[in-house]
Scaffold this active site. Structure first.
Site: not given
Ligand SMILES: Cc1ncc(C[n+]2csc(CCOP(=O)(O)OP(=O)(O)O)c2C)c(N)n1
Lengths: 327, 367
Positions: A61, A130
């Site tokens: 990321e 999530h």
């Protein structure tokens, strides 16, 4: 009649149209190419635009955000997909330290016009990391803009605006709404305006403020309140978390004298808290009752067996409206 | 259990001009007289400015700054090999090279003095400003290189500088991995000065060299005597050539030494021995380059004196100008948060201006 699209399809349409319009727009992220994204948001784009513009990146990321910053500095318009919101913090250093600051660090000489889009929020029975809703953490970074749509049509228009915006924009997509309902979305490009809240329904008794997935229970609560109690709710979809359209909210609260804010995220240090502060700053004396907050709790976003318990629902919203009206 | 060798690697070190001024004729990049002199003058200016910055800081006339003494060959020679079309993505210890890239000395003084104005280049080019977060700039370089490749720019590449400490950062790993996968035109230059503040290179990584890390990513890594300006020039020139021709990234480890403190706020005697520092002063890149110029009859005492005088005047003028600059609007910090107007920020600007004791400007100096 315009086609009826889900939010996933509407976002896909915005990406496709912006890529057709401007060849500086490139997409990058994990599994967005051949696999078309885990939610299929990038469906068909790899085929249409090729691997050079729909870039399947290694799994990193910070690397994704950091390289996108370089692309933006060099004149491209990168649109990042972070697979799930809980992973954005692995790229947060790059966002906070660089994307958000290049403009002020160089007094406007270098800018980073990128978009970081990601699904966020609970309600889709996903696993740990999530389901977070941390919009306030991102909105608390000067230099970042944060946008959250609440339906297919606004998602398309706001994403187009985000891609054309001169600043780094975090575009948070309520995963719960990805396929929750369809809406007519005109074929011709629509470009929204960032920094503006949308008064979705007018009413004189109480102002209900929300955004993202929480617009769903808020809409249902407003319907029920009107039908069963004759309460006229003015419903505001914030849409732009930062910059925040204070004027639209305080103008409404000044008229209704009462306000309830509904958010999925934890309560403390949140956008709801900020909105309360701004209401106090500007229209405290017009308030008939304390502003109510309906929110998630100050706990780690639970695993999916408990997510329904964590998230605000109609009952909690109606109870809070009752409180606001009782005083 | 029979083991089969599946891969085999080696790492080389390049040196063209040794510490005694001996030149390896076969490797000589044959700089033109003008380039050779330009390189020496740039290295000298970097050194001279460094000395002045440290003195000014000691007198309370400059903010904290990181001296570059010892790094002149490692950063100036690559800058000589670069063109204006190449991108310079550095960190904070390449002042001499930044001046070669067109940054003005006065602007640089503003920066180290704590003014954002110091980051604004007069001619916006392809030199990114100083960054403080260690390693963060390296993925930016790779993104820029991606944009070069995307636009089919064949006349340009990106050079990114970082320290040995930075190689421990995930960002540097992620950047090198992306660069290799994408095969983009970028040259990584690790200025291995063997210390990250007080942390020695041997405790930063157990790799024997930094250069060998490139092998793991799948591109060429090379160690260069970082105090050898000709070696650094040659290595960068070749790596840039390869990058521009579509050959992808290269990692150059410039093996050098930070001769002074980490920053003016640091006392290196707490963590390293005088003997070690002494040993490295003997490999100082400056006299080495001077001897080379003298060997080519391009330099002598007269030129040295003239250079010394020119640099003194240039630095005096820049320091004076920087110290006299001022009258900067204090509310400039509200100007550039976003590229679009925001009513909340404007309201805060009014309140900020109202809170100032007088319609004050930002002080020109005074740290
Ligand atoms: C992410 C980050 N962590 C810590 C620091 C504090 N810091 C500044 S410079 C430095 C050492 C860097 O060493 P190296 O990369 O070898 O470069 P050098 O300064 O030796 O040239 C540290 C720890 C920082 N600036 N950024």
């Amino acid at each position: 009649m315009a086609p009826k699209l889900t939010m996933v399809e509407a976002i896909n349409l915005a990406l496709r149209q912006e890529m057709e319009r401007d060849d500086r727009v490139v997409l990058l992220g994990e599994d967005i190419g051949i696999n078309e994204g885990v939610f299929r948001v990038t469906a068909g784009l790899h085929t249409a635009f090729g691997a050079e513009r729909v870039i399947d990146t290694p799994l990193a990321e910070s690397g994704i955000v950091g390289t996108a910053i370089g692309m933006a500095l060099a004149g491209l318009r990168p649109v990042i997909e972070i697979q799930f919101a809980g992973f954005v913090f692995l790229g947060f250093g790059q966002l906070e330290g660089h994307a958000a600051r290049y403009r002020s660090r160089t007094l406007g000489q270098w800018t980073v016009p990128l978009v970081l889009r990601m699904p966020y929020g609970a309600g889709i029975r996903a696993h740990e990391h999530h389901s977070e809703s941390r919009e306030a953490t991102l909105a608390g970074v000067p230099g970042l803009k944060v946008v959250i749509p609440s339906g297919p049509r606004s998602a398309r228009a706001l994403l187009a605006a985000a891609i054309r915006d001169p600043d780094p924009v975090i575009f948070m997509e309520p995963a719960q709404l990805y396929r929750a309902f369809r809406e007519e979305v005109p074929e011709e490009p629509e470009v929204g305006v960032l920094g503006r809240a949308h008064v979705e329904r007018t009413g004189s008794d109480v102002t209900l403020v929300s955004w993202g997935a929480m617009m769903l229970p808020s809409r249902r609560a407003a319907d029920l309140l009107a039908r069963e109690d004759g309460v006229q709710v003015e419903l505001i979809d914030v849409q732009s978390i930062a910059p925040l359209d204070t004027a639209t909210i305080v103008e409404s609260v000044a008229r209704t004298g009462r306000c309830v804010i509904v958010q999925e995220s934890p309560r403390s240090f949140s956008l709801a808290s900020e909105i309360v502060a701004r209401i106090n700053d500007q229209v405290l004396l017009q308030l008939e009752a304390p502003v109510q907050r309906v929110s998630g709790y100050d706990v780690v976003t639970p695993f999916f067996q408990r997510e329904r318990l964590y998230m605000p629902n109609e009952a909690r919203i109606i109870a809070a409206v009752g409180q606001a009206l009782a005083d | 259990m029979p083991l089969k060798e599946v891969a085999k690697f080696s790492v080389s070190q390049l040196q063209v001009l040794d510490e005694h001024g001996q030149l390896d004729e076969k490797l000589d990049p044959r700089l033109s007289a003008a380039d050779a002199v330009r390189l020496y003058e740039a290295m000298s200016l970097g050194r001279e400015v460094d000395q002045r910055l440290v003195r000014l800081q000691r007198q309370g006339r400059m903010g904290t700054c990181p001296p570059c003494t010892g790094h002149e060959a490692a950063v100036c020679a690559p800058a000589l090999a670069m063109t204006d079309r190449d991108w310079f993505v550095g960190y904070y210890r390449e002042l001499g090279a930044r001046l070669m890239r067109g940054d003005s000395l006065e602007q640089s003084l503003h920066f180290w003095h704590g003014h954002e104005e110091g980051n604004v280049q007069q001619q916006p080019g392809r030199t990114l400003p100083v960054t403080a977060i260690v390693g963060a700039q390296v993925p930016h370089a790779v993104g820029i290189a991606y944009a070069m490749k995307y636009r089919r720019e064949q006349d340009s590449a990106v050079v990114s500088f970082f320290g040995d400490g930075a190689t421990s950062q995930g960002d540097v790993h992620e950047a090198m991995n992306f660069a290799a996968v994408w095969q983009v035109p970028v040259v990584f230059i690790c200025v291995n000065n063997q210390w990250a503040i007080s942390h020695p290179r041997e405790q930063q990584t157990r790799s024997e060299t930094i250069a060998q890390k490139a092998i793991a990513y799948g591109f060429e890594g090379l160690q260069v005597d970082g105090n050898d300006p000709l070696g650094m020039y040659l290595a960068t020139d070749r790596a840039l050539q390869r990058a521009r021709e579509g050959g992808g990234p290269t990692l150059i480890e410039a093996l050098t030494y930070r001769l002074l403190m980490h920053t003016t706020a640091d006392d290196p005697r707490r963590y390293r021995s005088d003997a070690e520092v002494e040993r490295w002063w003997k490999r100082d890149p400056l006299p080495r380059m001077r001897r080379y110029l003298e060997g080519r009859a391009l330099w002598g005492e007269a030129q040295q004196e003239a250079l010394q005088e020119r640099m003194r005047q240039q630095i005096d003028a820049a320091v004076n100008a920087a110290e006299q600059a001022g009258g900067w609007r204090p509310d400039v910090l509200f100007d550039h948060v976003y590229g679009t107007p925001d009513p909340e920020i404007e309201a805060q600007r009014r309140s900020f201006l109202g809170s100032l004791p007088r319609a004050g400007a930002v002080d020109g100096h005074g740290a």
